[in-house]
Design an enzyme around this catalytic site. Structure first.
Site, PDB file in Angstrom:
ATOM      1  CE  LYS A 227      -3.510  -2.438   2.746  1.00  0.00           C
ATOM      2  NZ  LYS A 227      -2.858  -2.938   3.827  1.00  0.00           N
TER       3      LYS A 227
ATOM      4  N   GLY B 141       1.789  -6.177  10.727  1.00  0.00           N
ATOM      5  CA  GLY B 141       1.363  -7.475  11.039  1.00  0.00           C
ATOM      6  C   GLY B 141       2.316  -8.595  10.123  1.00  0.00           C
TER       7      GLY B 141
ATOM      8  N   GLY C 187      -2.166  -2.029  12.496  1.00  0.00           N
ATOM      9  CA  GLY C 187      -2.729  -0.632  12.008  1.00  0.00           C
ATOM     10  C   GLY C 187      -2.151   0.580  13.005  1.00  0.00           C
TER      11      GLY C 187
END
Ligand code: AMP
Length: 389
Positions: free
Chosen positions: A197, A346, A369
């Site tokens: 991302k 993670g 997150g």
């Protein structure tokens, strides 16, 4: 400075609502497959328990839509019963008369574990009615669920606005670790970023831009940078809307004398043949899915010189064993470097665990997150509302 549980005085007999992160993997028999998250909460529970508080412990587990017997917190309560013999009780409701009653009957130094917060839809909606029911259970609120601090849920954000509040040891450690790493970094400071991302990772890069000496970029996000440099990336993943930002990052780094390392070879998939190749150049039909051997050496050499490392995101599609080597090499190098090391997110944490080097990493951040947000230098809403000293 946020108030911590050490700052809470005279808590004997006080009702404390403690938000933990017990989001542990369970099998269908209710066996806990990995107790890392529970172990991480034990110091806070033990401290408040030793001080004689009446502890009401709550957490979410998984993503239930209403009641789900496979996501009950009962197995966690049983685990805690073994750690705190004769002190732990379990209530099979989240809020309501049974919970009120169980809290009423709590003795000093006892621990009541409530059922999974997410069985009540008010939790994720931060509904005022649910917040009120939770808040009225306690005199003080303590948040130690680092993994959800980037969320505004009833049991963290909502309740913290209603009760005197403090953070537990786990959140305190996460905050101090990141604060120290960014405010007083040890040099050479090497930041390693991977994953797919690009939008998220660009804020990470910008946040370390003035602090790191070297920024290593691997994984899917690297291809946006390589394209920004005019290289052919074949059919690899790319964020076309981020090319300009990537160009800016490269320009800024050059002006500031920060070294940016990108992959120089690749393990790629030839799409229509489902064939894996090692290559320095990518052409149409080829998808770069891991860093190649030369890139790994380039990255590892730099990692071994570091005094401080932060790492977020795998440098390849490591869930697929054909593309995991690069990430494993990075994990082993971070461990071997002897640098002060922080790994968050993670995927990178599981890569560290899979490489068997977890005990050689200084700080494995517990929240995916939430730790990403901390690395980005962003404020975590559930922590922002905790009382300050
Ligand atoms: P993120 O959530 O942004 O940290 O991305 C993590 C994901 O990135 C993992 O699931 C990886 O499989 C994926 N990933 C890493 N490298 C690549 C790559 N070269 N191409 C596509 N996906 C990748």
């Amino acid at each position: 400075m946020k108030r911590t549980i050490r700052d809470l005085k005279n808590i004997k007999g006080k009702r404390i609502l403690l938000r933990c992160d017990f989001n542990v993997p369970l099998d269908n028999y209710g066996d806990i497959l990995d107790d890392t998250r529970i172990v991480a909460e034990l110091p806070t529970i033990a401290y408040l328990n030793q001080k004689g508080a009446k502890l009401i412990v709550c957490s979410h587990l998984g993503r239930p839509k209403g009641f789900d017997k496979y996501l009950s917190l009962f197995p966690v309560a049983v685990y805690l019963m073994k750690h705190f013999p004769n002190k732990v009780k379990f209530c099979s409701k989240v809020v309501g008369p049974e919970v009120d009653n169980a809290v009423e009957k709590l003795n000093d130094g006892e621990i009541l574990v409530l059922e999974n917060l997410r069985f009540n839809e008010g939790e994720e909606l931060n509904s005022p009615a649910f917040v009120s029911k939770l808040a009225k259970l306690a005199d003080i609120y303590v948040d130690d669920a680092f993994g959800v601090t980037h969320r505004k849920h009833a049991s963290n954000y909502g309740v913290a606005l209603k009760l005197p509040s403090a953070i537990g040891f786990l959140i305190e450690k996460e905050l101090l670790t990141f604060q120290q790493a960014f405010e007083q970094p040890k040099h050479p400071f090497v930041a390693i970023f991977g994953g797919a991302k690009v939008a998220d990772k660009l804020s990470l890069i910008n946040n370390v831009m003035d602090k790191a000496d070297t920024i290593i970029i691997g994984g899917g996000m690297a291809y946006t940078f390589l394209q920004a440099m005019g290289q052919n990336i074949g059919d690899s993943i790319v964020a076309l809307d981020k090319i300009e930002e990537a160009k800016n990052v490269l320009k800024n780094a050059k002006e500031k004398g920060i070294k940016i390392l990108l992959p120089i070879d690749h393990v790629a998939l030839i799409k229509d043949k489902d064939k894996v190749i090692k290559t320095t150049g990518l052409e149409k039909g080829m998808v770069g899915l891991d860093i190649g051997r030369k890139s790994a050496k380039l990255f590892v050499d730099e990692i071994l010189k570091a005094q401080q490392i932060i790492w977020n995101g795998p440098v390849g599609k490591y869930e697929d064993k054909r593309f995991k080597n690069g990430t494993i090499k990075i994990a082993k190098a971070v461990a071997k470097s002897g640098a002060y090391s922080i790994v968050g997110g993670g995927d990178s944490v599981s890569a560290v665990n899979a490489s068997g080097v977890a005990d050689q990493i200084n700080h494995l951040s517990t929240g995916g997150g939430a730790s990403l947000k901390l690395m980005e230098g962003k404020i975590l809403p559930a922590i922002e509302v905790i009382d300050t000293l």
